[in-house]
Write an enzyme that holds these catalytic residues in place. Structure first.
Site, PDB file in Angstrom:
ATOM      1  CD  GLU A 192      40.077  48.465  73.829  1.00 14.87           C
ATOM      2  OE1 GLU A 192      41.103  47.971  73.348  1.00 14.87           O
ATOM      3  OE2 GLU A 192      40.094  49.201  74.856  1.00 14.87           O
ATOM      4  CD  GLU A 384      42.441  50.500  70.060  1.00 14.71           C
ATOM      5  OE1 GLU A 384      43.239  50.140  70.953  1.00 14.71           O
ATOM      6  OE2 GLU A 384      41.388  51.106  70.287  1.00 14.71           O
TER       7      GLU A 384
END
Length: 491
Positions: A192, A384
């Site tokens: 991320e 995810e």
């Protein structure tokens, strides 16, 4: 991974996934789950490991750091994957996992982050994890840096604000590629990476308090990370030519709050803030809208000619997390803030939210998949996705379990949208649910915020036996994988 299998780094060698218009996932779709070392491994001071930034975040990444590791930090013990990995991987194999995403703890390999020689005990641990995955034929997907910058680099160098971290990170990557490159096909450089905009310490190891951090330093740190990611890609091509390397972005589509063109423009600016990270990874240069933003803010990045050349080392695929969407408004007085959304935004009045304020939007996943595919034309990997919820352990049919129909409903709704995106023509490599075995939350450092198919008997006060129990969703996901997604509605 069997040694006699051969791959090339050319993206043309990635699986070609054709649209399936009648509800079937492609036969080579990679089903699995994802974890992070800092949330599950524990053993924070064993095996020669040094402290990481997570060891001074006892209340999670949304809270201020502490001065030193404290006993109330659940991540110090995690869920003991360090000692229980054979048991945990056996449970993943029982579900039929094709792929398992996990991270390597940088400070387990280089305890301070700036050493010249790696810690052999740390390397040997991940050898054993890979051995166990190979035993069951599970493909490893490794995140090189997942919110766990060595604490020494944060305290002595101010994390990624320092250009020195580019070399330290490249050295770390080269050690990994030399050691595991022949065994691991899929790699992610940073978890991320765009979250550094909002979580500079947890995401970028930046020790300056957020409220004191200048935008000049923040964007210079971002530049250093992007250069380091590109250098890692180049090193992989050199040392692990059969591997594929991708970037990883926190995806959160932003809708205009109203049909107003000004709200649409506000949504575009919000999207650009996240697109920029993928644009650099895929295109090898900074996009014009990003350069304009820097100019208007008066930010002048130190970009060397070598940096420009390094950035041309572009990724093979784009991976991302997806949990929620948000809205944008040109009028700051309109709407309420989306509580819990890491990237901020305004609440969407048409959506419901989880207990932690994350708005639930399965259709947003299809939108993201189409946006990214149309924009970058690179294979995509959903690494995810999941629902954090408070689970209750109960007895059913003589066994302890969790009746988590809410999680099944959430995942089913999102996977239906993945299937729709595949029918749209989007090239998707696979899908790994977040926290497939319960872990400590990164954002809140709670155990009660659970995502897994396997319940871990540990609680927010640190009590519990750490025993593992299969939830109802465990068998549901096993059937989904066995049927290659055909059993979504019937399972």
């Amino acid at each position: 991974m069997h040694q006699d299998q051969h791959f090339t780094h050319d993206t043309q060698s990635l699986p070609i996934i054709k649209p399936h218009l009648h509800g079937a996932f492609p036969p080579n779709f990679l089903w699995g789950g994802a974890s992070a070392a800092n949330q599950c491994e524990g053993a924070w001071d064993e095996g020669g490991k040094g402290p990481s930034i997570q060891d001074v975040l006892p209340h999670g990444g949304l809270s201020p750091r502490s001065a030193a590791p404290t006993p109330d930090n659940l991540k110090l013990e995690g869920t003991d994957f360090y000692h229980r990995y054979p048991e945990d991987i056996a449970l993943l194999a029982e579900m039929g996992f094709k792929v398992f995403r996990f991270s390597i703890a940088w400070s387990r390999i280089f305890p301070n982050g700036n050493e010249t020689e790696p810690n052999e005990e740390g390397l040997a641990f991940y050898d054993r994890v890979l051995d166990e995955l190979e035993k069951y034929g599970i493909e490893p997907l490794i995140t090189i840096s997942h919110y766990e910058t060595p604490l020494y680099l944060a305290e002595q160098y101010n994390g990624w604000v320092s250009r020195d971290l580019i070399d330290f990170y490249e050295r770390y990557c080269r050690v990994l590629f030399e050691r595991y490159g022949h065994r691991v096909k899929y790699w992610l450089t940073f978890n991320e990476i765009n979250s550094v905009l909002h979580l500079p310490f947890m995401s970028g190891g930046i020790n300056t308090p957020k409220e004191q951090l200048s935008e000049q330093d923040l964007y210079q740190a971002i530049h250093h990370e992007l250069v380091a990611s590109a250098r890692a890609t180049r090193a992989a091509r050199e040392l692990a030519p059969h591997a594929q390397i991708g970037c990883m972005i926190l995806a959160m589509p932003t809708y205009p709050l109203t049909p107003s063109p000004q709200d649409a423009l506000a949504a575009l600016h919000a999207e650009h803030a996240n697109f920029a990270f993928g644009d650099v990874h895929v295109r090898g240069t900074y996009p014009g809208y990003f350069l304009r933003m820097l100019h208007e803010k008066g930010i002048k990045l130190n970009i060397t000619e070598r940096d420009r050349e390094d950035l041309k080392n572009t990724v093979d695929f784009v991976s991302f997390s997806y949990y929620m969407s948000t809205c944008a408004s040109s009028d700051p007085s309109r709407g309420e803030s989306s509580e819990g959304n890491i990237l901020g935004g305004v609440s969407n009045p048409t959506l419901t939210a989880s207990e932690w304020g994350w708005q639930i939007d399965p259709v947003g996943l299809r939108i993201v998949l189409n946006q990214y595919w149309d924009r970058w034309q690179k294979p995509l990997f959903i690494v995810e996705n999941g629902l954090g919820a408070r689970d209750e352990l109960v007895e059913a049919d003589g066994e302890m379990t969790v009746i988590d129909d809410y999680r099944i409903d959430y995942l089913r709704a999102h996977l239906e949208q993945v299937r729709e995106a595949i029918a749209d023509g989007v090239h998707i490599l696979g899908y790994t649910t977040w926290g497939c075995i319960d872990m400590v939350s990164a954002s809140t450092a709670q155990m009660s915020k659970r995502y897994g198919f396997v319940y871990v008997d540990r609680h927010d006060d640190g009590s519990g036996s750490l025993s593992r129990y299969r939830k109802k969703s465990f068998d549901w996901y096993r059937r989904v994988i066995a049927s290659n997604g055909a059993e979504l509605e019937n399972s």
